[in-house]
Scaffold this motif. Structure first.
Motif, PDB file in Angstrom:
ATOM      1  N   THR A  69       6.087  -0.740   2.784  1.00  0.00           N
ATOM      2  CA  THR A  69       6.399  -2.043   3.394  1.00  0.00           C
ATOM      3  C   THR A  69       6.056  -3.204   2.464  1.00  0.00           C
ATOM      4  O   THR A  69       5.035  -3.183   1.784  1.00  0.00           O
ATOM      5  CB  THR A  69       5.582  -2.211   4.702  1.00  0.00           C
TER       6      THR A  69
ATOM      7  N   ARG B  98       0.260   8.099  13.528  1.00  0.00           N
ATOM      8  CA  ARG B  98       1.065   8.868  14.446  1.00  0.00           C
ATOM      9  C   ARG B  98       0.302   9.130  15.738  1.00  0.00           C
ATOM     10  O   ARG B  98      -0.883   9.453  15.715  1.00  0.00           O
ATOM     11  CB  ARG B  98       1.449  10.234  13.844  1.00  0.00           C
TER      12      ARG B  98
ATOM     13  N   PHE C  59       0.863  -1.174   0.000  1.00  0.00           N
ATOM     14  CA  PHE C  59       0.000   0.000   0.000  1.00  0.00           C
ATOM     15  C   PHE C  59       0.901   1.225   0.000  1.00  0.00           C
ATOM     16  O   PHE C  59       1.736   1.386   0.896  1.00  0.00           O
ATOM     17  CB  PHE C  59      -0.902  -0.032   1.243  1.00  0.00           C
TER      18      PHE C  59
ATOM     19  N   ASN D  91      -4.801  14.636  18.034  1.00  0.00           N
ATOM     20  CA  ASN D  91      -5.503  15.668  17.265  1.00  0.00           C
ATOM     21  C   ASN D  91      -6.960  15.276  17.043  1.00  0.00           C
ATOM     22  O   ASN D  91      -7.853  16.122  17.085  1.00  0.00           O
ATOM     23  CB  ASN D  91      -4.827  15.874  15.900  1.00  0.00           C
TER      24      ASN D  91
ATOM     25  N   TYR E  12       9.027   4.604   2.437  1.00  0.00           N
ATOM     26  CA  TYR E  12       8.599   3.758   3.560  1.00  0.00           C
ATOM     27  C   TYR E  12       7.464   2.825   3.165  1.00  0.00           C
ATOM     28  O   TYR E  12       6.477   2.682   3.888  1.00  0.00           O
ATOM     29  CB  TYR E  12       8.223   4.596   4.791  1.00  0.00           C
TER      30      TYR E  12
ATOM     31  N   GLU F  84       0.508  11.681  17.592  1.00  0.00           N
ATOM     32  CA  GLU F  84       0.014  13.068  17.602  1.00  0.00           C
ATOM     33  C   GLU F  84      -1.320  13.186  16.862  1.00  0.00           C
ATOM     34  O   GLU F  84      -2.178  13.982  17.240  1.00  0.00           O
ATOM     35  CB  GLU F  84       1.039  14.002  16.942  1.00  0.00           C
TER      36      GLU F  84
ATOM     37  N   VAL G 242       1.131   5.193  -0.020  1.00  0.00           N
ATOM     38  CA  VAL G 242       0.601   6.556   0.065  1.00  0.00           C
ATOM     39  C   VAL G 242       1.701   7.552   0.435  1.00  0.00           C
ATOM     40  O   VAL G 242       1.783   8.630  -0.137  1.00  0.00           O
ATOM     41  CB  VAL G 242      -0.612   6.634   1.046  1.00  0.00           C
ATOM     42  N   THR G 243       2.583   7.195   1.389  1.00  0.00           N
ATOM     43  CA  THR G 243       3.543   8.167   1.934  1.00  0.00           C
ATOM     44  C   THR G 243       4.578   8.600   0.891  1.00  0.00           C
ATOM     45  O   THR G 243       5.081   7.778   0.126  1.00  0.00           O
ATOM     46  CB  THR G 243       4.282   7.560   3.152  1.00  0.00           C
TER      47      THR G 243
ATOM     48  N   THR H 283       2.480  12.993   6.970  1.00  0.00           N
ATOM     49  CA  THR H 283       1.211  13.153   7.676  1.00  0.00           C
ATOM     50  C   THR H 283       0.191  13.906   6.826  1.00  0.00           C
ATOM     51  O   THR H 283      -1.000  13.627   6.877  1.00  0.00           O
ATOM     52  CB  THR H 283       1.472  13.902   9.006  1.00  0.00           C
TER      53      THR H 283
HETATM   54  C1  LIG Z   1       8.067   0.763   9.607  1.00  0.00           C
HETATM   55  C2  LIG Z   1       7.277   1.687   8.744  1.00  0.00           C
HETATM   56  C3  LIG Z   1       6.422   1.145   7.811  1.00  0.00           C
HETATM   57  C4  LIG Z   1       5.666   1.982   6.961  1.00  0.00           C
HETATM   58  N1  LIG Z   1       4.889   1.430   5.996  1.00  0.00           N
HETATM   59  C5  LIG Z   1       4.246   2.228   5.115  1.00  0.00           C
HETATM   60  C6  LIG Z   1       3.519   1.667   4.003  1.00  0.00           C
HETATM   61  O1  LIG Z   1       3.456   0.435   3.829  1.00  0.00           O
HETATM   62  N2  LIG Z   1       2.903   2.518   3.141  1.00  0.00           N
HETATM   63  C7  LIG Z   1       2.963   3.865   3.293  1.00  0.00           C
HETATM   64  O2  LIG Z   1       2.381   4.566   2.475  1.00  0.00           O
HETATM   65  N3  LIG Z   1       3.661   4.439   4.334  1.00  0.00           N
HETATM   66  C8  LIG Z   1       4.298   3.649   5.231  1.00  0.00           C
HETATM   67  N4  LIG Z   1       5.034   4.204   6.256  1.00  0.00           N
HETATM   68  C9  LIG Z   1       5.110   5.654   6.369  1.00  0.00           C
HETATM   69  C10 LIG Z   1       4.392   6.193   7.573  1.00  0.00           C
HETATM   70  O3  LIG Z   1       3.002   6.067   7.384  1.00  0.00           O
HETATM   71  C11 LIG Z   1       4.879   7.637   7.743  1.00  0.00           C
HETATM   72  O4  LIG Z   1       6.167   7.573   8.309  1.00  0.00           O
HETATM   73  C12 LIG Z   1       3.944   8.450   8.550  1.00  0.00           C
HETATM   74  O5  LIG Z   1       2.808   8.701   7.775  1.00  0.00           O
HETATM   75  C13 LIG Z   1       4.529   9.793   8.999  1.00  0.00           C
HETATM   76  O6  LIG Z   1       4.988  10.488   7.901  1.00  0.00           O
HETATM   77  P1  LIG Z   1       6.459  11.138   7.961  1.00  0.00           P
HETATM   78  O7  LIG Z   1       7.394  10.049   8.318  1.00  0.00           O
HETATM   79  O8  LIG Z   1       6.678  11.888   6.720  1.00  0.00           O
HETATM   80  O9  LIG Z   1       6.393  12.115   9.213  1.00  0.00           O
HETATM   81  P2  LIG Z   1       5.971  13.659   9.181  1.00  0.00           P
HETATM   82  O10 LIG Z   1       4.675  13.848   8.494  1.00  0.00           O
HETATM   83  O11 LIG Z   1       7.142  14.443   8.711  1.00  0.00           O
HETATM   84  O12 LIG Z   1       5.756  13.947  10.733  1.00  0.00           O
HETATM   85  C14 LIG Z   1       6.868  14.058  11.645  1.00  0.00           C
HETATM   86  C15 LIG Z   1       6.314  14.228  13.059  1.00  0.00           C
HETATM   87  O13 LIG Z   1       5.500  15.425  13.130  1.00  0.00           O
HETATM   88  C16 LIG Z   1       4.233  15.110  13.655  1.00  0.00           C
HETATM   89  N5  LIG Z   1       3.181  15.939  13.025  1.00  0.00           N
HETATM   90  C17 LIG Z   1       2.991  16.165  11.695  1.00  0.00           C
HETATM   91  N6  LIG Z   1       1.898  16.919  11.506  1.00  0.00           N
HETATM   92  C18 LIG Z   1       1.381  17.156  12.740  1.00  0.00           C
HETATM   93  C19 LIG Z   1       0.244  17.880  13.227  1.00  0.00           C
HETATM   94  N7  LIG Z   1      -0.610  18.486  12.401  1.00  0.00           N
HETATM   95  N8  LIG Z   1       0.034  17.918  14.552  1.00  0.00           N
HETATM   96  C20 LIG Z   1       0.877  17.308  15.411  1.00  0.00           C
HETATM   97  N9  LIG Z   1       1.975  16.612  15.021  1.00  0.00           N
HETATM   98  C21 LIG Z   1       2.213  16.536  13.710  1.00  0.00           C
HETATM   99  C22 LIG Z   1       4.010  13.652  13.298  1.00  0.00           C
HETATM  100  O14 LIG Z   1       3.050  13.037  14.154  1.00  0.00           O
HETATM  101  C23 LIG Z   1       5.400  13.069  13.456  1.00  0.00           C
HETATM  102  O15 LIG Z   1       5.626  12.732  14.805  1.00  0.00           O
HETATM  103  C24 LIG Z   1       5.775   3.390   7.113  1.00  0.00           C
HETATM  104  C25 LIG Z   1       6.637   3.923   8.065  1.00  0.00           C
HETATM  105  C26 LIG Z   1       7.394   3.098   8.866  1.00  0.00           C
HETATM  106  C27 LIG Z   1       8.331   3.699   9.890  1.00  0.00           C
END
Ligand SMILES: Cc1cc2nc3c(=O)[nH]c(=O)nc-3n(C[C@H](O)[C@H](O)[C@H](O)COP(=O)(O)OP(=O)(O)OC[C@H]3O[C@@H](n4cnc5c(N)ncnc54)[C@H](O)[C@@H]3O)c2cc1C
Length: 384
Positions: free
Chosen positions: A157, A365, A122, A371, A155, A367, A124-125, A131
């Protein structure tokens, strides 16, 4: 360890899954994680017994049960030291396909997903759209015969096992808000123009993460899932199920940690009596135990609301929040109880702590769960 009331049927699922996971074993699972090897045998054993396809409708080879049944599979495998993170994304793409897939898409994918011969990823990221999913930049443009997809995801999986990828891509822009109009596509994982590169992480889990590239990947008209522009709505329809699944995985990890911690504390003696008699060791384990009972109840409640087709947003967010917090606490205390052995590969606790810790970040997340309550339950407004 006593756990919340379960029906006869639920107990049967837990017993059967527990047997399969115990036969595979936590040591083998941890070794696979350290070596970057997969746990396909465990997946296949569960699939053969009907537990992978437990939520897939009977007409497509599953047993048509609710997310509550799948959550038992996640809990029990984790409680045996085999936390199956690959089933987290599974819960989303299967839910989306069941709810929004065309008849042809369901026939193409669901039977293989039910019997374990096919898996999906899947996607999306993106590097600049974590986020904030509205910022997704991967584009799908119309061609004469279908769609052309270009962009990158990270990221993602389980690409090493995926026959197909459920991709979120931008197909337009809202003229008023400027936000991307997102759509969903089912793309064969070996389509020309797709490539991937492994993201090295310090997780020692059998599930690997990748950066995924789409270079003018052409798919047919029939690759779109549901209606154009309604991609996010469809993804969100799978997210409550995903939260419940994550909560269950975390509850299983907590059960494992408390069980292992208490067993060690009963046996290990460095003064006159077992270390479990020191309250500094006993109380945190006792606290984890009490919190586990309420976490299990909350997860059970969320899955019952979800399976009754009612709004499970708040309940599944609460279940996920408290279960993930508890899993890191319980594993941390089990590690402390083991002293130096808490770091030993032989006891396999530190490796599980990382897996529990990830559940604060992905897929939901911490957070964003807070929210959710601030905005929807307490009416405190939105800051982003
Ligand atoms: C092991 C693992 C497996 C994954 N598997 C998949 C997958 O299969 N498919 C896929 O699409 N993605 C996957 N992901 C991605 C995962 O969903 C993202 O890491 C996640 O969505 C957060 O995005 P980011 O890492 O860009 O963090 P960011 O969006 O940069 O956020 C960084 C921090 O800021 C906080 N933050 C951001 N906005 C706000 C807000 N408005 N209020 C408060 N806090 C906030 C977040 O909570 C986080 O703590 C995976 C990630 C990991 C680590």
């Amino acid at each position: 360890m006593p756990i919340v009331e379960r029906t006869e049927e639920e107990r049967m699922i837990l017993d059967a899954v527990g047997q399969i996971a115990a036969d595979y074993g936590p040591t083998r699972f941890a070794q696979a994680g350290r070596a970057g090897e997969d746990t396909t045998e465990l997946w296949n054993n569960l699939a053969r017994a009907g537990f992978i396809g437990i939520t897939i409708p009977e007409e497509f080879g599953g047993s048509g049960q609710g997310v509550g049944a799948l959550s038992l599979v996640l809990e029990e495998t984790a409680a045996r030291g085999c936390p199956m993170m690959n089933m987290v994304a599974f819960s989303v793409y299967v839910t989306v396909l069941i709810k929004h897939g065309s008849e042809a898409q369901k026939r193409q994918w669901l039977p293989g997903l039910a019997d374990g011969t096919k898996r999906l990823a899947f996607a999306v990221t993106e590097p600049n759209a974590g986020t904030n999913t509205h910022k997704v930049q991967t584009r799908a443009e119309r061609t004469e015969s279908g769609w052309k997809i270009s962009g990158s995801k990270y990221y993602i999986t389980g690409l090493e096992h995926a026959s197909g990828i459920l991709v979120v891509a931008k197909t337009g822009e809202d003229p008023v808000t400027g936000r991307g109009k997102l759509s969903l596509f089912m793309v064969p994982a070996d389509a020309p123009g797709i490539s991937k590169s492994l993201i090295p992480t310090d997780m020692r889990s059998p599930d690997l993460q990748y950066t995924l590239f789409f270079e003018d990947v052409c798919v047919g008209e029939d690759a779109i899932v549901g209606k154009e522009g309604e991609g996010l709505k469809m993804v969100f329809s799978g997210l409550n199920a995903e939260r419940i699944i994550v909560a269950s995985l975390c509850n299983g990890l907590s059960r494992y940690a408390i069980d292992r911690g208490a067993a060690y504390a009963r046996e290990r003696s460095v003064w006159k009596a077992p270390i479990g008699t020191h309250q500094a060791i006993a109380h945190p384990l006792a606290e984890a135990y009490a919190r586990l009972q309420s976490s299990l109840l909350m997860t059970q409640r969320a899955s019952r609301i979800y399976d009754a087709d009612e709004d499970a947003g708040e309940a599944s967010n609460i279940a996920k929040l408290i279960a993930a917090d508890l899993a890191t606490f319980a594993l941390d205390r089990a590690i402390q109880t083991h002293g130096g052995n808490g770091m030993a590969q032989e006891y396999g606790l530190a490796v599980l702590w990382i897996i529990a810790r990830v559940q604060h970040i992905a897929p939901v997340r911490r957070e964003m769960t807070l929210n959710y309550f601030a905005q929807n339950s307490l009416d405190l407004g939105k800051s982003y």
